[in-house]
Design a protein around this motif. Sequence first.
Motif, PDB file in Angstrom:
ATOM      1  N   GLU A 245      -5.580   7.192  -1.472  1.00 26.01           N
ATOM      2  CA  GLU A 245      -4.340   6.475  -1.172  1.00 26.01           C
ATOM      3  C   GLU A 245      -3.917   6.722   0.275  1.00 26.01           C
ATOM      4  OE1 GLU A 245      -2.495   4.294  -2.781  1.00 26.01           O
ATOM      5  OE2 GLU A 245      -3.748   4.314  -4.581  1.00 26.01           O
ATOM      6  N   TYR A 246      -4.059   7.962   0.725  1.00 24.08           N
ATOM      7  CA  TYR A 246      -3.711   8.284   2.109  1.00 24.08           C
ATOM      8  C   TYR A 246      -4.593   7.512   3.070  1.00 24.08           C
ATOM      9  CZ  TYR A 246      -3.921  10.611   6.594  1.00 24.08           C
ATOM     10  OH  TYR A 246      -3.943  10.854   7.948  1.00 24.08           O
ATOM     11  N   GLU A 247      -5.902   7.507   2.824  1.00 24.60           N
ATOM     12  CA  GLU A 247      -6.835   6.809   3.716  1.00 24.60           C
ATOM     13  C   GLU A 247      -6.585   5.304   3.716  1.00 24.60           C
ATOM     14  OE1 GLU A 247     -10.721   8.080   2.494  1.00 24.60           O
ATOM     15  OE2 GLU A 247     -10.589   9.986   3.585  1.00 24.60           O
ATOM     16  N   SER A 248      -6.230   4.761   2.560  1.00 27.06           N
ATOM     17  CA  SER A 248      -5.909   3.331   2.487  1.00 27.06           C
ATOM     18  C   SER A 248      -4.629   3.034   3.268  1.00 27.06           C
ATOM     19  CB  SER A 248      -5.737   2.895   1.026  1.00 27.06           C
ATOM     20  OG  SER A 248      -6.962   2.994   0.328  1.00 27.06           O
ATOM     21  N   SER A 249      -3.680   3.936   3.194  1.00 27.48           N
ATOM     22  CA  SER A 249      -2.415   3.769   3.933  1.00 27.48           C
ATOM     23  C   SER A 249      -2.662   3.862   5.430  1.00 27.48           C
ATOM     24  CB  SER A 249      -1.408   4.842   3.509  1.00 27.48           C
ATOM     25  OG  SER A 249      -1.088   4.724   2.139  1.00 27.48           O
ATOM     26  N   GLU A 250      -3.529   4.790   5.826  1.00 27.20           N
ATOM     27  CA  GLU A 250      -3.880   4.956   7.236  1.00 27.20           C
ATOM     28  C   GLU A 250      -4.568   3.696   7.770  1.00 27.20           C
ATOM     29  OE1 GLU A 250      -5.514   8.702   9.807  1.00 27.20           O
ATOM     30  OE2 GLU A 250      -6.779   8.037   8.143  1.00 27.20           O
ATOM     31  N   ALA A 251      -5.471   3.124   6.958  1.00 29.80           N
ATOM     32  CA  ALA A 251      -6.168   1.901   7.366  1.00 29.80           C
ATOM     33  C   ALA A 251      -5.194   0.741   7.480  1.00 29.80           C
ATOM     34  CB  ALA A 251      -7.266   1.572   6.361  1.00 29.80           C
ATOM     35  N   ALA A 252      -4.247   0.659   6.547  1.00 29.03           N
ATOM     36  CA  ALA A 252      -3.243  -0.410   6.582  1.00 29.03           C
ATOM     37  C   ALA A 252      -2.376  -0.278   7.828  1.00 29.03           C
ATOM     38  CB  ALA A 252      -2.378  -0.357   5.323  1.00 29.03           C
ATOM     39  N   ALA A 253      -2.022   0.955   8.177  1.00 23.54           N
ATOM     40  CA  ALA A 253      -1.208   1.205   9.373  1.00 23.54           C
ATOM     41  C   ALA A 253      -1.955   0.802  10.632  1.00 23.54           C
ATOM     42  CB  ALA A 253      -0.826   2.683   9.440  1.00 23.54           C
ATOM     43  N   ALA A 254      -3.245   1.120  10.687  1.00 19.83           N
ATOM     44  CA  ALA A 254      -4.066   0.765  11.853  1.00 19.83           C
ATOM     45  C   ALA A 254      -4.149  -0.747  12.007  1.00 19.83           C
ATOM     46  CB  ALA A 254      -5.466   1.358  11.704  1.00 19.83           C
TER      47      ALA A 254
ATOM     48  N   ALA B 200       9.474  -1.435  13.114  1.00 21.66           N
ATOM     49  CA  ALA B 200       8.871  -1.145  11.807  1.00 21.66           C
ATOM     50  C   ALA B 200       7.634  -0.273  11.982  1.00 21.66           C
ATOM     51  CB  ALA B 200       8.513  -2.449  11.096  1.00 21.66           C
ATOM     52  N   GLU B 201       6.838  -0.583  12.990  1.00 22.05           N
ATOM     53  CA  GLU B 201       5.610   0.170  13.250  1.00 22.05           C
ATOM     54  C   GLU B 201       5.906   1.652  13.510  1.00 22.05           C
ATOM     55  OE1 GLU B 201       2.090   0.407  16.655  1.00 22.05           O
ATOM     56  OE2 GLU B 201       3.676  -1.086  16.816  1.00 22.05           O
ATOM     57  N   LYS B 202       6.998   1.942  14.230  1.00 19.30           N
ATOM     58  CA  LYS B 202       7.335   3.323  14.571  1.00 19.30           C
ATOM     59  C   LYS B 202       7.686   4.164  13.346  1.00 19.30           C
ATOM     60  CE  LYS B 202       8.902   2.523  19.318  1.00 19.30           C
ATOM     61  NZ  LYS B 202      10.058   2.494  20.240  1.00 19.30           N
ATOM     62  N   LYS B 203       8.074   3.517  12.276  1.00 17.24           N
ATOM     63  CA  LYS B 203       8.445   4.253  11.062  1.00 17.24           C
ATOM     64  C   LYS B 203       7.228   4.604  10.206  1.00 17.24           C
ATOM     65  CE  LYS B 203      13.250   2.819  10.649  1.00 17.24           C
ATOM     66  NZ  LYS B 203      13.727   4.175  10.932  1.00 17.24           N
ATOM     67  N   ILE B 204       6.064   4.096  10.593  1.00 15.74           N
ATOM     68  CA  ILE B 204       4.856   4.364   9.811  1.00 15.74           C
ATOM     69  C   ILE B 204       4.347   5.785  10.014  1.00 15.74           C
ATOM     70  CG2 ILE B 204       2.426   3.757   9.514  1.00 15.74           C
ATOM     71  CD1 ILE B 204       3.141   0.874  10.122  1.00 15.74           C
ATOM     72  N   ALA B 205       4.277   6.235  11.256  1.00 13.40           N
ATOM     73  CA  ALA B 205       3.679   7.535  11.571  1.00 13.40           C
ATOM     74  C   ALA B 205       4.315   8.701  10.816  1.00 13.40           C
ATOM     75  CB  ALA B 205       3.726   7.784  13.072  1.00 13.40           C
ATOM     76  N   PRO B 206       5.671   8.801  10.745  1.00 12.58           N
ATOM     77  CA  PRO B 206       6.268   9.923  10.004  1.00 12.58           C
ATOM     78  C   PRO B 206       5.857   9.947   8.533  1.00 12.58           C
ATOM     79  CG  PRO B 206       7.907   8.885  11.416  1.00 12.58           C
ATOM     80  CD  PRO B 206       6.711   7.989  11.414  1.00 12.58           C
ATOM     81  N   VAL B 207       5.746   8.778   7.928  1.00 12.20           N
ATOM     82  CA  VAL B 207       5.340   8.701   6.514  1.00 12.20           C
ATOM     83  C   VAL B 207       3.890   9.140   6.361  1.00 12.20           C
ATOM     84  CG1 VAL B 207       4.929   7.145   4.559  1.00 12.20           C
ATOM     85  CG2 VAL B 207       7.008   6.901   5.934  1.00 12.20           C
ATOM     86  N   LEU B 208       3.035   8.657   7.258  1.00 14.65           N
ATOM     87  CA  LEU B 208       1.625   9.050   7.213  1.00 14.65           C
ATOM     88  C   LEU B 208       1.461  10.557   7.410  1.00 14.65           C
ATOM     89  CD1 LEU B 208      -0.364   6.301   9.171  1.00 14.65           C
ATOM     90  CD2 LEU B 208      -0.487   6.826   6.734  1.00 14.65           C
ATOM     91  N   ASN B 209       2.278  11.122   8.273  1.00 18.44           N
ATOM     92  CA  ASN B 209       2.204  12.566   8.518  1.00 18.44           C
ATOM     93  C   ASN B 209       2.510  13.363   7.259  1.00 18.44           C
ATOM     94  OD1 ASN B 209       1.561  12.177  11.205  1.00 18.44           O
ATOM     95  ND2 ASN B 209       3.658  12.409  11.942  1.00 18.44           N
TER      96      ASN B 209
ATOM     97  N   GLN C  30       0.826  -1.209   0.000  1.00 19.53           N
ATOM     98  CA  GLN C  30       0.000   0.000   0.000  1.00 19.53           C
ATOM     99  C   GLN C  30       0.861   1.261   0.000  1.00 19.53           C
ATOM    100  OE1 GLN C  30      -3.112   0.839  -0.521  1.00 19.53           O
ATOM    101  NE2 GLN C  30      -2.492   2.974  -0.195  1.00 19.53           N
ATOM    102  N   PHE C  31       1.920   1.269   0.797  1.00 18.43           N
ATOM    103  CA  PHE C  31       2.786   2.443   0.835  1.00 18.43           C
ATOM    104  C   PHE C  31       3.540   2.620  -0.484  1.00 18.43           C
ATOM    105  CE2 PHE C  31       2.085   2.258   5.436  1.00 18.43           C
ATOM    106  CZ  PHE C  31       1.924   3.603   5.718  1.00 18.43           C
ATOM    107  N   LYS C  32       3.896   1.530  -1.119  1.00 19.43           N
ATOM    108  CA  LYS C  32       4.515   1.615  -2.450  1.00 19.43           C
ATOM    109  C   LYS C  32       3.544   2.225  -3.444  1.00 19.43           C
ATOM    110  CE  LYS C  32       7.507  -2.478  -1.999  1.00 19.43           C
ATOM    111  NZ  LYS C  32       7.704  -3.893  -2.475  1.00 19.43           N
TER     112      LYS C  32
END
Length: 218
Positions: free
Chosen positions: A87-96, A153-162, A58-60
């Motif tokens: 794409e952002y909302e899908s990425s946010e859902a994947a992160a959750a 790995a999880e901690k690296k998600i938030a900066p990208v989502l931001n 999803q992030f790709k």
Amino acid sequence: MHIKNKLSVAIILALTLGLAGCQSAYYKTMESFGYHKRDILVSNVEKARESQEEASEQFKSALDKFSALTGFHGGDLEDTYERLNDEYESSEAAAADVRKRIDAVAEVGNDLFDEWKTELSQYTSSKLRNDSRVKLSKTKSKFKKMLSAMRKAEKKIAPVLNVFHDQVLYLKHNLNAQAIASLKSELSNLETDIGKLIAEMQRSIDEANAFIKDLKKQ
């Protein structure tokens, strides 16, 4: 009732109890159908691994869409905004989903090890007790290593989502060339951050595979 249907009902009931916070009732229901904490842990690790694989894809996908926008030469920017927001909302859902799956792994893992430690006192054979204690220590150590990789790995998600969120929000209120220029200036850092995120997720996935393989051997 067919055995498969009974099992489906039991799993649904157990999940309902788990969601309601009745973790002990959840375990008891699953165990009555032959699914013990070890089995549940393996299942949860597999789901966490799969959620990370899906999040990586999803992030790709989101990065590709954001990159494509930098080459925008005219057209409907509002339509472009809608696609990027999706794409952002899908990425946010994947992160959750990744966070939820990792939390489930941590919870069942800790419950399993607490139970394992408590039951050591039930052995009458010191040889078997010592053997089980050693296995507990080794398994717990490997679990901690795997969980640490997942959390990293999880901690690296938030900066990208931001960054995704900021760019989508900026585009929403600035449907013009200025918004495109803003994204271009951020793209290089975004590519680097997503590359690091995907690399960490792959390390986490590898640790999950190794842990599952080891646990199934026991």
